[in-house]
Write a protein that holds these residues in place. Structure first.
Motif, PDB file in Angstrom:
ATOM      1  N   ALA A 167       3.869  19.547 -29.136  1.00  0.00           N
ATOM      2  CA  ALA A 167       2.703  20.304 -29.588  1.00  0.00           C
ATOM      3  C   ALA A 167       1.616  20.394 -28.528  1.00  0.00           C
ATOM      4  CB  ALA A 167       2.129  19.669 -30.856  1.00  0.00           C
ATOM      5  N   LEU A 168       1.665  19.521 -27.526  1.00  0.00           N
ATOM      6  CA  LEU A 168       0.641  19.540 -26.486  1.00  0.00           C
ATOM      7  C   LEU A 168       0.904  20.601 -25.417  1.00  0.00           C
ATOM      8  CD1 LEU A 168      -0.035  15.744 -25.790  1.00  0.00           C
ATOM      9  CD2 LEU A 168      -1.297  17.305 -27.291  1.00  0.00           C
ATOM     10  N   ARG A 169       2.157  20.961 -25.223  1.00  0.00           N
ATOM     11  CA  ARG A 169       2.508  21.839 -24.094  1.00  0.00           C
ATOM     12  C   ARG A 169       1.762  23.173 -24.120  1.00  0.00           C
ATOM     13  NH1 ARG A 169       8.832  20.936 -25.211  1.00  0.00           N
ATOM     14  NH2 ARG A 169       8.780  18.652 -25.221  1.00  0.00           N
ATOM     15  N   PRO A 170       1.626  23.844 -25.284  1.00  0.00           N
ATOM     16  CA  PRO A 170       0.892  25.125 -25.275  1.00  0.00           C
ATOM     17  C   PRO A 170      -0.606  24.967 -25.014  1.00  0.00           C
ATOM     18  CG  PRO A 170       2.303  24.922 -27.231  1.00  0.00           C
ATOM     19  CD  PRO A 170       2.232  23.569 -26.605  1.00  0.00           C
ATOM     20  N   LEU A 171      -1.106  23.747 -25.077  1.00  0.00           N
ATOM     21  CA  LEU A 171      -2.539  23.521 -24.899  1.00  0.00           C
ATOM     22  C   LEU A 171      -2.924  23.326 -23.444  1.00  0.00           C
ATOM     23  CD1 LEU A 171      -3.205  20.986 -27.820  1.00  0.00           C
ATOM     24  CD2 LEU A 171      -3.312  23.493 -27.867  1.00  0.00           C
ATOM     25  N   VAL A 172      -1.933  23.214 -22.551  1.00  0.00           N
ATOM     26  CA  VAL A 172      -2.219  22.942 -21.139  1.00  0.00           C
ATOM     27  C   VAL A 172      -2.894  24.157 -20.509  1.00  0.00           C
ATOM     28  CG1 VAL A 172      -1.234  22.414 -18.884  1.00  0.00           C
ATOM     29  CG2 VAL A 172      -0.312  21.319 -20.943  1.00  0.00           C
ATOM     30  N   ARG A 173      -4.024  23.901 -19.841  1.00  0.00           N
ATOM     31  CA  ARG A 173      -4.775  24.937 -19.152  1.00  0.00           C
ATOM     32  C   ARG A 173      -5.124  24.463 -17.743  1.00  0.00           C
ATOM     33  NH1 ARG A 173      -3.302  26.978 -23.102  1.00  0.00           N
ATOM     34  NH2 ARG A 173      -4.406  28.317 -24.600  1.00  0.00           N
ATOM     35  N   PRO A 174      -5.322  25.405 -16.813  1.00  0.00           N
ATOM     36  CA  PRO A 174      -5.802  25.026 -15.492  1.00  0.00           C
ATOM     37  C   PRO A 174      -7.259  24.549 -15.589  1.00  0.00           C
ATOM     38  CG  PRO A 174      -5.713  27.416 -15.686  1.00  0.00           C
ATOM     39  CD  PRO A 174      -5.091  26.845 -16.947  1.00  0.00           C
ATOM     40  N   PRO A 175      -7.720  23.835 -14.572  1.00  0.00           N
ATOM     41  CA  PRO A 175      -7.063  23.582 -13.288  1.00  0.00           C
ATOM     42  C   PRO A 175      -6.120  22.389 -13.356  1.00  0.00           C
ATOM     43  CG  PRO A 175      -9.223  22.567 -13.279  1.00  0.00           C
ATOM     44  CD  PRO A 175      -9.109  23.294 -14.594  1.00  0.00           C
ATOM     45  N   PHE A 176      -5.144  22.353 -12.435  1.00  0.00           N
ATOM     46  CA  PHE A 176      -4.350  21.153 -12.250  1.00  0.00           C
ATOM     47  C   PHE A 176      -5.091  20.300 -11.232  1.00  0.00           C
ATOM     48  CE2 PHE A 176      -1.127  18.320 -10.698  1.00  0.00           C
ATOM     49  CZ  PHE A 176      -0.355  18.054 -11.825  1.00  0.00           C
ATOM     50  N   LEU A 177      -5.434  19.083 -11.622  1.00  0.00           N
ATOM     51  CA  LEU A 177      -6.349  18.262 -10.836  1.00  0.00           C
ATOM     52  C   LEU A 177      -5.605  17.382  -9.836  1.00  0.00           C
ATOM     53  CD1 LEU A 177      -8.611  17.136 -13.811  1.00  0.00           C
ATOM     54  CD2 LEU A 177      -9.073  18.977 -12.180  1.00  0.00           C
ATOM     55  N   GLY A 178      -6.023  17.454  -8.598  1.00  0.00           N
ATOM     56  CA  GLY A 178      -5.527  16.516  -7.601  1.00  0.00           C
ATOM     57  C   GLY A 178      -6.365  15.249  -7.662  1.00  0.00           C
ATOM     58  N   VAL A 179      -5.756  14.133  -7.967  1.00  0.00           N
ATOM     59  CA  VAL A 179      -6.510  12.894  -8.162  1.00  0.00           C
ATOM     60  C   VAL A 179      -5.836  11.747  -7.429  1.00  0.00           C
ATOM     61  CG1 VAL A 179      -7.424  13.590 -10.412  1.00  0.00           C
ATOM     62  CG2 VAL A 179      -5.266  12.330 -10.292  1.00  0.00           C
ATOM     63  N   ALA A 180      -6.626  10.722  -7.155  1.00  0.00           N
ATOM     64  CA  ALA A 180      -6.085   9.473  -6.645  1.00  0.00           C
ATOM     65  C   ALA A 180      -5.419   8.742  -7.808  1.00  0.00           C
ATOM     66  CB  ALA A 180      -7.215   8.639  -6.049  1.00  0.00           C
ATOM     67  N   ASP A 181      -4.876   7.548  -7.531  1.00  0.00           N
ATOM     68  CA  ASP A 181      -4.269   6.782  -8.613  1.00  0.00           C
ATOM     69  C   ASP A 181      -5.266   6.637  -9.758  1.00  0.00           C
ATOM     70  OD1 ASP A 181      -1.836   6.473  -7.413  1.00  0.00           O
ATOM     71  OD2 ASP A 181      -2.273   4.512  -6.558  1.00  0.00           O
ATOM     72  N   PRO A 182      -4.853   6.992 -10.957  1.00  0.00           N
ATOM     73  CA  PRO A 182      -5.806   7.041 -12.071  1.00  0.00           C
ATOM     74  C   PRO A 182      -6.397   5.678 -12.419  1.00  0.00           C
ATOM     75  CG  PRO A 182      -3.829   8.302 -12.569  1.00  0.00           C
ATOM     76  CD  PRO A 182      -3.543   7.531 -11.315  1.00  0.00           C
ATOM     77  N   LYS A 183      -7.695   5.593 -12.288  1.00  0.00           N
ATOM     78  CA  LYS A 183      -8.487   4.476 -12.781  1.00  0.00           C
ATOM     79  C   LYS A 183      -9.454   5.049 -13.819  1.00  0.00           C
ATOM     80  CE  LYS A 183      -6.690   1.839  -9.514  1.00  0.00           C
ATOM     81  NZ  LYS A 183      -5.694   0.796  -9.817  1.00  0.00           N
ATOM     82  N   GLN A 184     -10.213   4.181 -14.462  1.00  0.00           N
ATOM     83  CA  GLN A 184     -11.119   4.675 -15.502  1.00  0.00           C
ATOM     84  C   GLN A 184     -12.135   5.672 -14.945  1.00  0.00           C
ATOM     85  OE1 GLN A 184     -10.589   3.882 -18.656  1.00  0.00           O
ATOM     86  NE2 GLN A 184     -12.256   5.136 -19.439  1.00  0.00           N
ATOM     87  N   LYS A 185     -12.713   5.371 -13.788  1.00  0.00           N
ATOM     88  CA  LYS A 185     -13.697   6.284 -13.203  1.00  0.00           C
ATOM     89  C   LYS A 185     -13.051   7.606 -12.796  1.00  0.00           C
ATOM     90  CE  LYS A 185     -17.102   2.934 -11.535  1.00  0.00           C
ATOM     91  NZ  LYS A 185     -17.820   2.395 -10.335  1.00  0.00           N
TER      92      LYS A 185
END
Length: 208
Positions: A167-185
Motif C-alpha cells: 500500500a505504500l508503493r503508490p505513495l512514493v513521491r520525489p525527491p529521492f534523497l541522497g543521505v549519509a548513513d541514517p541517524k536520527q538527525k
C-alpha cells in the motif's frame, strides 16, 4: 545564468512576491506538475510541484498546496543503516533508526573472495530485512499521504518489494534523497529536505 534555489514551503508566497518586485510584471503558466514564471526583464523561475499533481492551477493554488498539512513518511535505507519516520505537519511523531554491520570490499582472490562475498551478501540481506521490519512497524499503519525515500535505490526497492508494504508503493513521491548513513538527525533533516521547494532560477539577460 541558471541556478537552483531551495526554500521552505512557508517562504514560497513571499518569494514569488519578491520575484515580481525584483524583475517586474510576471506572467505564470501553471500545470499539474510545474509552475513557470516569466518576468518582464527576462528572468524566469521554474518550480516543480512537490507531492503533485496540483489541482488549482494558479500561483495561489500552488501556495496553498505546499502549505497543506500532510502525513509524510520518510524511508532511508543504505547497506549499513536504515531509518523510518512519520511526520505530521513537519512534526516528527514516530521514528526508528538502526544500523547493521556490512563488511567492505576485499582484495582477496579465489575461494576466500567468494566466501567473503557470500558473507557480505548475507549481511546486506539481514540489514535490508531489519529495515523492512521497521518500515512495516512504523510506516505501514501510519495512514500516510506521501512517502519520500532516500539512501540506496536498490535497497529501497528491495524493502518496498515486501507484500506488507504494497500500500505504500503508490505513495512514493520525489525527491529521492541522497543521505549519509541514517541517524536520527539525518532522518529529521530528510523531512525538511523532502518538503523543500526547489526553484530553477534563470537570471535576466545582460543588457547590451
Amino acid at each position: 545564468m541558471t541556478r537552483i534555489v531551495s526554500i521552505g514551503p512557508e517562504r514560497l508566497e513571499r518569494w514569488l512576491a519578491g520575484f515580481t518586485e525584483r524583475h517586474g510584471v510576471t506572467s505564470y503558466d501553471v500545470t499539474p506538475a510545474r509552475l513557470s514564471a516569466a518576468a518582464e526583464d527576462g528572468a524566469r523561475a521554474e518550480i516543480a510541484v512537490p507531492f503533485g499533481p496540483l489541482e488549482d492551477l494558479t500561483p495561489a493554488g500552488l501556495i496553498a498546496h505546499v502549505l497543506a498539512d500532510r502525513r509524510l513518511g520518510v524511508l532511508l535505507v543504505r547497506r549499513g543503516g536504515y531509518g523510518a519516520g512519520v511526520f505530521d505537519g513537519g512534526k516528527l511523531i514516530d521514528s526508528k533508526v538502526g544500523s547493521r554491520h556490512v563488511q567492505g570490499t576485499t582484495k582477496a582472490g579465489g575461494w576466500s573472495q567468494q566466501r567473503f562475498a557470500r558473507r557480505r551478501d548475507n549481511q546486506a540481506r539481514e540489514a535490508f530485512n531489519a529495515a523492512t521490519e521497521v518500515a512495516v512497524r512504523i510506516l505501514a499503519p501510519a495512514k500516510l499521504d506521501v512517502l519520500v525515500c532516500g539512501g540506496d535505490r536498490k535497497a529501497i526497492d528491495t524493502v518496498l518489494e515486501d507484500p506488507r508494504l504494497k500500500a505504500l508503493r503508490p505513495l512514493v513521491r520525489p525527491p529521492f534523497l541522497g543521505v549519509a548513513d541514517p541517524k536520527q538527525k539525518v532522518l529529521e533533516q530528510a523531512s525538511v529536505d523532502a518538503r523543500a521547494i526547489r526553484i530553477e532560477l534563470t537570471d535576466p539577460p545582460e543588457a547590451g
